[in-house]
Design a protein around this motif. Sequence first.
Motif, short mmCIF file in Angstrom:
data_model
loop_
_atom_site.label_atom_id
_atom_site.label_comp_id
_atom_site.label_asym_id
_atom_site.label_seq_id
_atom_site.Cartn_x
_atom_site.Cartn_y
_atom_site.Cartn_z
N GLU A 58 -3.01 -13.48 -7.87
CA GLU A 58 -2.58 -12.59 -8.96
C GLU A 58 -1.08 -12.36 -8.83
O GLU A 58 -0.65 -11.54 -8.03
N ASP B 267 -6.90 -4.65 -0.16
CA ASP B 267 -7.71 -3.64 0.51
C ASP B 267 -8.80 -4.33 1.33
O ASP B 267 -9.50 -5.22 0.84
N ALA C 159 -1.84 0.31 -7.05
CA ALA C 159 -3.01 -0.17 -7.80
C ALA C 159 -3.22 -1.66 -7.57
O ALA C 159 -4.35 -2.14 -7.41
N TYR C 160 -2.12 -2.41 -7.54
CA TYR C 160 -2.18 -3.84 -7.22
C TYR C 160 -2.73 -4.03 -5.80
O TYR C 160 -3.58 -4.90 -5.56
N THR D 110 2.72 -11.08 -9.31
CA THR D 110 3.25 -9.75 -9.57
C THR D 110 4.77 -9.79 -9.58
O THR D 110 5.38 -10.59 -8.85
N SER E 92 0.82 -1.21 0.00
CA SER E 92 0.00 0.00 0.00
C SER E 92 0.85 1.26 0.00
O SER E 92 0.42 2.31 -0.49
N GLU F 155 -12.40 -4.97 0.19
CA GLU F 155 -12.61 -6.15 -0.64
C GLU F 155 -12.52 -7.43 0.19
O GLU F 155 -13.34 -8.35 0.04
N THR G 20 -1.96 -14.11 -1.67
CA THR G 20 -2.23 -12.98 -2.56
C THR G 20 -1.47 -13.11 -3.87
O THR G 20 -2.01 -12.88 -4.96
N ARG H 118 -4.74 -2.09 -4.11
CA ARG H 118 -6.17 -1.81 -4.04
C ARG H 118 -6.99 -3.02 -4.50
O ARG H 118 -8.06 -3.30 -3.95
N ARG H 119 -6.49 -3.72 -5.50
CA ARG H 119 -7.21 -4.89 -6.00
C ARG H 119 -7.11 -6.07 -5.05
O ARG H 119 -8.06 -6.84 -4.90
N MET H 120 -5.94 -6.24 -4.41
CA MET H 120 -5.62 -7.51 -3.77
C MET H 120 -5.58 -7.48 -2.24
O MET H 120 -5.78 -8.53 -1.62
#
Length: 397
Positions: free
Chosen positions: A332, A382, A375-376, A334, A315, A385, A328, A378-380
Amino acid sequence: MVWGTDRTNKDNGLAGIWKGLSAVKDDARLHGYYIYYETITNFVGVKKKIDNQIAVLNTYFNCKKIIVPREKKNIIRSVMWRLPFGSFGRKYEEVFDEIQEADFVYVRLVPVDRRFLGFIKKLRSRFPHCRILLEIATYPYQNELLSDFTMLPFFFKDFIYRRKLVKYIDRIVTFSDDSYIWKIPTIHIRNGVLVDKLSPVTNDKKDDVIVLLAVASFQKIHGYERCIKGLGEYYRKGGHRRIELHFVGNGAEVEKYKELIRSYQLEPYAFFYGLQTGEKLEAIYNKADIGLGELGVFKRKLQKVSSLKTPEYLSKGLPVIVGFEEETFKIEPTRYVCEFPNDDSSIDMDRIVKFYDEIYKGKMSRKEIHEEIRAYARRMVDLHELMQPVVDYILQN
């Protein structure tokens, strides 16, 4: 008592509908309580996690935090707590002074003993229609109890009393993959943070120094001695890149790290700041290139955990180093994670140098890198979610 079937798919739209109703009066919302326990040690990361979870729940519900007070400890009480029918000194009865009515209760697990079981049983009796959720941060957790011989009596009590929780608990919230724990259906979540509450790092440096940052309470599970040993071996073999270790926080392992640093003569490359907050902490973050996640998970005889620190580093916009299987990154993948084996082997600093160069010596600016990592995150990672399955379950009719 078990409520219906588990619906944890966020596509079912329950939470989305509730967001549309978030402007309704408070008294039209469901009412709940988040219950956890006063401790002697103040684990900053755990407190942040709890506060963030409550913030997410308050997006949808009226959720009040309740801290179960701890009885003052002395030698006599400590012995009494460990006797076969003794229980750890917590003032559970004071909780019921704060609960008026409850649609749900979210409880963090402690080792189960007679008084804890009685507390859960009384919750169910007082509020028969509320949903009781029990969060287990680490599962299985037996090795944690067995790691300290003074906790052995609680290990046996936990083994006996936890089997009775199925009568009173509706769901167990877990970071493990288990569908059932103690015959109770589970809701699977992961650790996370409120990404947009954390400011990104603003490191635009041009030099070649590699700064590895660890912000933690420095317990055995962090395993940062692996980094110290790896750095010592790197320089003994003739490594020429400057790599620095920056440690922020206090904890039982700090003196061990300092002693190891002295033995490898790494004093010019290691920095200890103690506990820091606010602007001073941000200034240290802004020096960092890579965040150090947990490297000692193997000590708990676990293959994977849901880390608290990794989401925070992501973050902030930092790449991370981990020494375990982080779910995580399986969901996805990374390029911003460097994974090492889940054992006591030294961290290979040549790999760290390569990892650093692949990220920071390309065409992207540091600002662009930080934004892409956030951005990653926020998707994974946060919490809005990640807590969705819990919210959806509470919203079921």
